[in-house]
Every structure is written in C-alpha cells, then in structure tokens.
Motif scaffolding. Structure first.
Motif, mmCIF file in Angstrom:
data_model
loop_
_atom_site.group_PDB
_atom_site.id
_atom_site.type_symbol
_atom_site.label_atom_id
_atom_site.label_comp_id
_atom_site.label_asym_id
_atom_site.label_seq_id
_atom_site.Cartn_x
_atom_site.Cartn_y
_atom_site.Cartn_z
ATOM 1 N N ASP A 187 0.715 -1.236 -0.025
ATOM 2 C CA ASP A 187 0.061 0.005 0.119
ATOM 3 C C ASP A 187 0.741 1.432 0.018
ATOM 4 O OD1 ASP A 187 0.969 -0.161 2.646
ATOM 5 O OD2 ASP A 187 -0.955 -0.114 3.647
ATOM 6 N N GLY A 188 1.991 1.147 -0.310
ATOM 7 C CA GLY A 188 2.954 2.302 -0.059
ATOM 8 C C GLY A 188 3.693 2.813 1.074
ATOM 9 N N ILE A 189 2.858 2.090 2.233
ATOM 10 C CA ILE A 189 3.348 2.425 3.587
ATOM 11 C C ILE A 189 4.184 1.203 4.063
ATOM 12 C CG2 ILE A 189 2.599 3.105 5.932
ATOM 13 C CD1 ILE A 189 -0.027 3.832 4.513
ATOM 14 N N PRO A 190 5.541 1.583 4.651
ATOM 15 C CA PRO A 190 6.237 0.532 5.221
ATOM 16 C C PRO A 190 5.829 -0.153 6.156
ATOM 17 C CG PRO A 190 7.664 2.365 4.426
ATOM 18 C CD PRO A 190 6.253 2.744 4.462
ATOM 19 N N ASP A 191 5.989 -1.305 6.447
ATOM 20 C CA ASP A 191 5.293 -2.187 7.391
ATOM 21 C C ASP A 191 5.863 -1.567 8.906
ATOM 22 O OD1 ASP A 191 4.625 -4.017 5.728
ATOM 23 O OD2 ASP A 191 5.984 -5.482 6.474
ATOM 24 N N ALA A 192 6.819 -0.852 8.887
ATOM 25 C CA ALA A 192 7.331 -0.069 10.269
ATOM 26 C C ALA A 192 6.290 0.850 10.717
ATOM 27 C CB ALA A 192 8.741 0.233 10.294
ATOM 28 N N TYR A 193 5.801 1.526 9.657
ATOM 29 C CA TYR A 193 4.830 2.792 9.824
ATOM 30 C C TYR A 193 3.496 2.338 9.471
ATOM 31 C CZ TYR A 193 9.510 5.000 9.888
ATOM 32 O OH TYR A 193 10.830 5.162 10.137
ATOM 33 N N ASP A 194 3.167 1.076 9.159
ATOM 34 C CA ASP A 194 1.769 0.665 8.715
ATOM 35 C C ASP A 194 0.875 0.161 9.651
ATOM 36 O OD1 ASP A 194 -0.298 -0.113 7.258
ATOM 37 O OD2 ASP A 194 0.621 -0.990 5.591
ATOM 38 N N MET A 195 -0.196 0.901 10.214
ATOM 39 C CA MET A 195 -1.059 0.204 11.381
ATOM 40 C C MET A 195 -1.664 -0.923 10.867
ATOM 41 S SD MET A 195 -2.838 3.768 12.651
ATOM 42 C CE MET A 195 -3.721 4.208 11.384
ATOM 43 N N ASP A 196 -1.808 -1.420 9.575
ATOM 44 C CA ASP A 196 -2.242 -2.535 9.486
ATOM 45 C C ASP A 196 -1.372 -3.320 8.324
ATOM 46 O OD1 ASP A 196 -3.925 -5.012 8.442
ATOM 47 O OD2 ASP A 196 -5.336 -3.700 7.271
ATOM 48 N N SER A 197 -0.057 -3.954 8.533
ATOM 49 C CA SER A 197 0.858 -4.402 7.852
ATOM 50 C C SER A 197 0.423 -5.705 6.571
ATOM 51 C CB SER A 197 1.789 -5.025 8.813
ATOM 52 O OG SER A 197 2.619 -4.390 9.754
ATOM 53 N N ASP A 198 -0.503 -6.286 7.168
ATOM 54 C CA ASP A 198 -0.810 -7.376 6.160
ATOM 55 C C ASP A 198 -2.061 -6.886 5.330
ATOM 56 O OD1 ASP A 198 -2.775 -7.715 8.045
ATOM 57 O OD2 ASP A 198 -2.161 -9.595 8.549
ATOM 58 N N GLY A 199 -2.599 -5.699 5.625
ATOM 59 C CA GLY A 199 -3.617 -5.282 4.743
ATOM 60 C C GLY A 199 -5.000 -6.099 4.790
ATOM 61 N N ASP A 200 -5.318 -6.603 5.992
ATOM 62 C CA ASP A 200 -6.531 -7.399 6.165
ATOM 63 C C ASP A 200 -7.897 -6.775 6.789
ATOM 64 O OD1 ASP A 200 -5.595 -7.206 8.634
ATOM 65 O OD2 ASP A 200 -5.396 -9.508 9.094
ATOM 66 N N GLY A 201 -7.362 -5.205 7.051
ATOM 67 C CA GLY A 201 -8.616 -4.500 7.487
ATOM 68 C C GLY A 201 -8.435 -4.403 8.921
ATOM 69 N N VAL A 202 -7.691 -5.296 9.490
ATOM 70 C CA VAL A 202 -7.491 -5.002 11.095
ATOM 71 C C VAL A 202 -6.323 -4.664 11.584
ATOM 72 C CG1 VAL A 202 -7.704 -6.611 13.158
ATOM 73 C CG2 VAL A 202 -9.192 -7.309 11.157
#
Length: 219
Positions: free
Chosen positions: A58-73
C-alpha cells in the motif's frame, strides 16, 4: 489593504502546504514507496532496489503501517499481523472445530470432505474410496453369434454407478445400460475366434471394478 495582505498570506500558506504534500509523496525511484518514507526507513530513495518492506503493497512501510498485512484489522488488534488470511485466534479455533464436525450427517467430517473435494453440506456428496460391486451372468465359452449381450449386476454403496462398459482386445469400447436399478446389459460385437473382454463398472467417484470374460466366436 489588510484584506489583500491576508489573502496573500492564505495563498502562500496553501502553496507551501501543496508543495510540502507533493514533496512528501514524491517517489523519485518509482518503487512504490515515497521519498519521505525511504528517508525515515534509511533506504535509498534514488534506487528502486533499495526500499523498506511493505507486505501489503500500500506504499506504507510495515514499520509505519497500522495494518501491515492489509486485512482490514489494525496490528494491535490482529493476532496474526503478518498473515492476511487470519486475524483472530478465536476464529481459527472455531474453523478447526467446524472441520471436526459432520455438518451434513453423512458420516464424514467436514475436514475429510474438503480434503477429498466433496461438499460437506450435501449428504449425497461424500468421499468414496471403494469400487462398485460387479457380478456377471454366466455365459457359454463358445457362441455362434457375432453380437452377444453381456449381462450382470452392478451397484455402489457410495455415490452410485456412473457407467458400465466392455472393452475388447482391440480397444473397442461398448457402453452398457441398466435394465433395472442394478441389472445391466452391454451389446458387444465379437471377432472370429477367441475374444478377451474386460467388463468395467465405474462409480461417480471414478472408482472402478473389473471382471474378465473369454468368449470364442465360432459361426
């Protein structure tokens, strides 16, 4: 005059905000991660092969992504923040418990039905590993007719009979039909001399039972 000055200040602020936003979203190397995030992640914003991990793309690195795997949780609510297919331990346990059940009551667990490609919600669809019962009516070893009827009985305790056929040594296939629920007949053309025939019954799960028959055609 004061209104003009205020307008100029507002326009300047909007311009600065727009410029900042564009700079923040700039992606110099086109790797899908903005230069700002690359600087924060200490990767090279000019090298597309140097970029931080972004599991869900999604363009947001995992270290800064509130939902790393993109499952909506969100990660802090996700029991499996690195697995988009799961998010709740309770749900996983529930699924495992469901797999042990036999929802359609056909004697096979949901898990076993899924493994065998059958429908766990349809009692008429279930794993069937046993071939059908196949018995032949006795025939004389020597016949004087070119066309004969091979008769017998075939039934399946699983998903039912799909077809009965006879194959000769030349590979010719003669399909049979059922006269009654379990009794079948197959019209077969014989060659002169000895004929080695293979009678086969297939069930709906593609299990097969075979019997062999030797007939001599002597007109």
């Amino acid at each position: 005059m004061a209104k003009v000055a205020l307008s100029l200040i507002l326009l300047g602020s909007i311009f600065l905000m727009s410029t900042y936003t564009q700079a923040a979203e700039q992606d110099s190397d086109g790797d899908g991660i903005s230069d700002r995030y690359e600087r924060l992640s200490k990767t090279n914003a000019q090298d597309p092969n140097s970029k931080p991990v972004d599991m869900d793309g999604d363009g947001i690195p995992d270290a800064y992504d509130m939902d790393s795997d993109g499952d909506g949780v969100n990660n802090w609510q996700d029991a499996f923040p690195k697995d988009a297919s799961r998010y709740s331990k309770h749900e996983t346990q529930s699924n495992q418990s469901s797999d042990k059940k036999d929802t359609d009551g056909d004697g096979f667990s949901n898990a076993l039905e899924k493994e065998n490609g059958t429908n766990p919600y349809d009692a008429n669809s279930f794993p069937d590993a046993d071939g059908p019962v196949l018995e032949l009516v006795d025939m004389p070893e020597v016949v004087d007719q070119e066309i004969v009827q091979v008769r017998g009985m075939a039934f399946d305790q699983g998903m039912g009979i799909k077809k009965v056929q006879v194959v000769n040594a030349d590979g010719d296939i003669f399909l049979g039909h059922f006269e009654y629920t379990t009794h079948f007949q197959v019209k077969v053309r014989l060659n002169r001399g000895e004929n080695q025939l293979q009678v086969a019954a297939f069930d709906s799960a593609n299990n097969v039972s075979r019997r062999f028959l030797s007939l001599t055609y002597a007109p």
